[in-house]
Design a protein around this motif. Structure first.
Motif, PDB file in Angstrom:
ATOM      1  N   VAL A  26     -24.388 -10.309   8.053  1.00 46.83           N
ATOM      2  CA  VAL A  26     -24.495  -9.472   8.736  1.00 46.83           C
ATOM      3  C   VAL A  26     -23.473  -8.310   8.501  1.00 46.83           C
ATOM      4  O   VAL A  26     -22.270  -7.938   8.053  1.00 46.83           O
ATOM      5  N   THR A  27     -24.060  -7.502   7.629  1.00 47.25           N
ATOM      6  CA  THR A  27     -23.155  -6.608   6.847  1.00 47.25           C
ATOM      7  C   THR A  27     -23.345  -4.863   7.056  1.00 47.25           C
ATOM      8  O   THR A  27     -24.918  -5.024   7.871  1.00 47.25           O
ATOM      9  N   ILE A  28     -22.519  -4.047   6.692  1.00 47.76           N
ATOM     10  CA  ILE A  28     -22.772  -2.902   7.200  1.00 47.76           C
ATOM     11  C   ILE A  28     -22.424  -1.481   6.356  1.00 47.76           C
ATOM     12  O   ILE A  28     -20.714  -1.940   5.821  1.00 47.76           O
ATOM     13  N   SER A  29     -22.604  -0.474   5.736  1.00 49.09           N
ATOM     14  CA  SER A  29     -21.792   0.100   5.213  1.00 49.09           C
ATOM     15  C   SER A  29     -20.149   0.808   5.757  1.00 49.09           C
ATOM     16  O   SER A  29     -20.432   1.198   7.073  1.00 49.09           O
ATOM     17  N   SER A  30     -19.811   1.144   5.366  1.00 47.16           N
ATOM     18  CA  SER A  30     -18.087   1.486   5.914  1.00 47.16           C
ATOM     19  C   SER A  30     -18.758   2.948   6.026  1.00 47.16           C
ATOM     20  O   SER A  30     -17.958   3.678   7.152  1.00 47.16           O
ATOM     21  N   GLU A  31     -19.351   3.812   5.744  1.00 39.17           N
ATOM     22  CA  GLU A  31     -20.314   4.762   5.662  1.00 39.17           C
ATOM     23  C   GLU A  31     -21.002   5.478   6.885  1.00 39.17           C
ATOM     24  O   GLU A  31     -21.301   6.460   7.929  1.00 39.17           O
ATOM     25  N   SER A  48     -19.746  -9.010  14.691  1.00 35.88           N
ATOM     26  CA  SER A  48     -19.704  -8.612  13.829  1.00 35.88           C
ATOM     27  C   SER A  48     -20.453  -8.199  12.781  1.00 35.88           C
ATOM     28  O   SER A  48     -21.302  -8.866  13.004  1.00 35.88           O
ATOM     29  N   CYS A  49     -19.804  -7.254  12.107  1.00 37.29           N
ATOM     30  CA  CYS A  49     -20.411  -6.795  10.918  1.00 37.29           C
ATOM     31  C   CYS A  49     -19.408  -7.117   9.610  1.00 37.29           C
ATOM     32  O   CYS A  49     -17.925  -6.353   9.609  1.00 37.29           O
ATOM     33  N   ILE A  50     -19.731  -7.608   8.954  1.00 33.16           N
ATOM     34  CA  ILE A  50     -18.994  -7.294   7.677  1.00 33.16           C
ATOM     35  C   ILE A  50     -19.307  -6.180   7.114  1.00 33.16           C
ATOM     36  O   ILE A  50     -20.107  -5.933   6.340  1.00 33.16           O
ATOM     37  N   VAL A  51     -18.342  -5.215   6.625  1.00 31.88           N
ATOM     38  CA  VAL A  51     -17.764  -4.387   6.372  1.00 31.88           C
ATOM     39  C   VAL A  51     -17.896  -3.743   4.801  1.00 31.88           C
ATOM     40  O   VAL A  51     -17.007  -4.540   4.552  1.00 31.88           O
ATOM     41  N   LEU A  52     -18.421  -3.204   4.587  1.00 37.39           N
ATOM     42  CA  LEU A  52     -18.874  -2.326   2.624  1.00 37.39           C
ATOM     43  C   LEU A  52     -18.658  -2.138   2.238  1.00 37.39           C
ATOM     44  O   LEU A  52     -19.026  -0.507   2.811  1.00 37.39           O
ATOM     45  N   GLN A  53     -17.418  -1.720   1.326  1.00 36.69           N
ATOM     46  CA  GLN A  53     -17.172  -0.337   0.411  1.00 36.69           C
ATOM     47  C   GLN A  53     -18.130  -0.341  -1.107  1.00 36.69           C
ATOM     48  O   GLN A  53     -16.766  -0.955  -1.194  1.00 36.69           O
ATOM     49  N   ASN A  54     -19.066   0.288  -1.265  1.00 32.43           N
ATOM     50  CA  ASN A  54     -18.608   0.361  -2.781  1.00 32.43           C
ATOM     51  C   ASN A  54     -19.908  -1.122  -2.638  1.00 32.43           C
ATOM     52  O   ASN A  54     -19.435  -2.054  -4.234  1.00 32.43           O
ATOM     53  N   ASN A  55     -20.456  -1.639  -1.650  1.00 31.04           N
ATOM     54  CA  ASN A  55     -20.842  -3.676  -1.664  1.00 31.04           C
ATOM     55  C   ASN A  55     -19.935  -4.266  -2.245  1.00 31.04           C
ATOM     56  O   ASN A  55     -19.225  -5.795  -2.956  1.00 31.04           O
ATOM     57  N   ILE A  56     -18.416  -3.863  -1.658  1.00 31.85           N
ATOM     58  CA  ILE A  56     -17.072  -4.881  -2.184  1.00 31.85           C
ATOM     59  C   ILE A  56     -17.257  -4.701  -0.540  1.00 31.85           C
ATOM     60  O   ILE A  56     -16.597  -3.959   0.498  1.00 31.85           O
ATOM     61  N   PRO A  57     -16.673  -6.449  -0.324  1.00 28.77           N
ATOM     62  CA  PRO A  57     -16.132  -6.166   1.339  1.00 28.77           C
ATOM     63  C   PRO A  57     -14.693  -5.697   1.836  1.00 28.77           C
ATOM     64  O   PRO A  57     -14.079  -6.807   0.751  1.00 28.77           O
ATOM     65  N   LYS A  58     -14.687  -4.769   2.941  1.00 29.56           N
ATOM     66  CA  LYS A  58     -13.159  -4.191   3.345  1.00 29.56           C
ATOM     67  C   LYS A  58     -13.066  -4.620   4.968  1.00 29.56           C
ATOM     68  O   LYS A  58     -11.606  -4.073   4.804  1.00 29.56           O
ATOM     69  N   ASP A  79     -20.457   9.238  16.959  1.00 28.50           N
ATOM     70  CA  ASP A  79     -19.771  10.489  16.423  1.00 28.50           C
ATOM     71  C   ASP A  79     -18.092   9.366  14.920  1.00 28.50           C
ATOM     72  O   ASP A  79     -17.665   9.947  15.241  1.00 28.50           O
ATOM     73  N   VAL A  80     -18.372   8.194  15.999  1.00 21.68           N
ATOM     74  CA  VAL A  80     -17.355   7.437  15.106  1.00 21.68           C
ATOM     75  C   VAL A  80     -17.535   6.675  13.972  1.00 21.68           C
ATOM     76  O   VAL A  80     -19.089   5.840  14.022  1.00 21.68           O
ATOM     77  N   TYR A  81     -17.254   6.559  13.152  1.00 20.68           N
ATOM     78  CA  TYR A  81     -17.481   5.987  11.725  1.00 20.68           C
ATOM     79  C   TYR A  81     -16.885   4.230  11.567  1.00 20.68           C
ATOM     80  O   TYR A  81     -15.826   4.011  12.271  1.00 20.68           O
ATOM     81  N   VAL A  82     -17.736   3.502  11.121  1.00 18.47           N
ATOM     82  CA  VAL A  82     -17.314   2.231  11.175  1.00 18.47           C
ATOM     83  C   VAL A  82     -15.766   1.795  10.756  1.00 18.47           C
ATOM     84  O   VAL A  82     -15.090   1.179  11.125  1.00 18.47           O
ATOM     85  N   SER A  83     -15.689   2.131   9.207  1.00 20.66           N
ATOM     86  CA  SER A  83     -14.299   2.819   8.705  1.00 20.66           C
ATOM     87  C   SER A  83     -13.437   2.998   9.609  1.00 20.66           C
ATOM     88  O   SER A  83     -12.641   2.602   9.153  1.00 20.66           O
ATOM     89  N   GLU A  84     -13.743   3.789  10.777  1.00 19.82           N
ATOM     90  CA  GLU A  84     -12.499   4.192  11.045  1.00 19.82           C
ATOM     91  C   GLU A  84     -11.785   2.853  12.460  1.00 19.82           C
ATOM     92  O   GLU A  84     -10.580   3.132  13.341  1.00 19.82           O
ATOM     93  N   ILE A  85     -12.708   2.656  12.514  1.00 21.77           N
ATOM     94  CA  ILE A  85     -12.660   1.388  13.429  1.00 21.77           C
ATOM     95  C   ILE A  85     -12.157   0.016  12.830  1.00 21.77           C
ATOM     96  O   ILE A  85     -11.631  -1.306  13.855  1.00 21.77           O
ATOM     97  N   MET A  86     -12.702  -0.722  12.230  1.00 22.22           N
ATOM     98  CA  MET A  86     -12.851  -2.290  11.659  1.00 22.22           C
ATOM     99  C   MET A  86     -11.438  -2.495  11.280  1.00 22.22           C
ATOM    100  O   MET A  86     -10.463  -1.563  10.923  1.00 22.22           O
TER     101      MET A  86
END
Length: 189
Positions: A26-31, A48-58, A79-86
């Motif tokens: 399972v993946t999700i966008s960093s936004e 878990s979800c793998i976080v992608l930024q521009n389709n690149i796993p980050k 109110d919290v973005y995935v990129s803040e807690i990944m």
């Protein structure tokens, strides 16, 4: 050692990670927000979800991240973005590496999940649970092989047929390999 016996001190099976991993993680966008990540985890029955930024796993977001970085701090998931807690950087393993390699990486990096990569793309995920299921199967196979190929007049190494624990002092009792603790409790019954 005779030719028909197995040297259990040097017996190993190198199972490739790609044989035990779960495909299409399972993946999700960093936004995306944390609420959306939690919803995806629940819908897919994963932790878990793998976080992608521009389709690149980050990075990776886990149930623990949600609990400790959002819920425990009384933050609103929307109110919290995935990129803040990944968790980042993303620790990955090549699909051709072995289960043993994955285990060592997990212990060294104190993680329970490893995204599996092939040609720099995430193709799967291997978890502690995946490794434990393989380990149990290998222990059973090893125990069966020892029974078939071992001289029962001496103590042996393997898995106790009663408690399932590894022991280097197994003895044959009624067609089963038994550790000293189980043999003792069996004798007192």
């Amino acid at each position: 050692m005779s030719d028909n016996r197995i040297d259990t001190n040097h017996f190993s099976i190198d199972v490739p990670v790609k044989e035990v991993m779960r495909y299409n993680p399972v993946t999700i966008s960093s936004e995306a927000n944390v609420w959306k990540a939690a919803e995806k985890m629940c819908q897919n029955g994963v932790g878990s979800c793998i976080v992608l930024q521009n389709n690149i796993p980050k990075g990776i977001v886990t149930e623990e991240d949600l609990t400790c970085k959002v819920v425990a701090l009384n933050k609103k998931p929307a109110d919290v973005y995935v990129s803040e807690i990944m968790s980042t950087p993303l620790i990955t393993i090549d699909s051709e590496k072995t289960v043993g390699d994955a285990t060592h990486m997990m212990v060294k990096n104190k993680v329970r999940r490893l995204p599996v990569v092939e040609n720099q793309k995430v193709i799967g995920l291997v978890t502690v649970r995946d490794i434990l299921s393989v380990s149990n199967e290998l222990n059973e196979i090893m125990s069966d092989l020892i029974k078939v190929n071992h001289n029962y007049d001496e103590a042996m190494t393997g898995v106790c047929d009663i408690c399932g624990k590894m022991s280097d002092s197994l003895t044959a009792e009624d067609g089963r390999l038994v550790c000293p603790e189980c043999k003792q409790s069996d004798d007192t019954d």
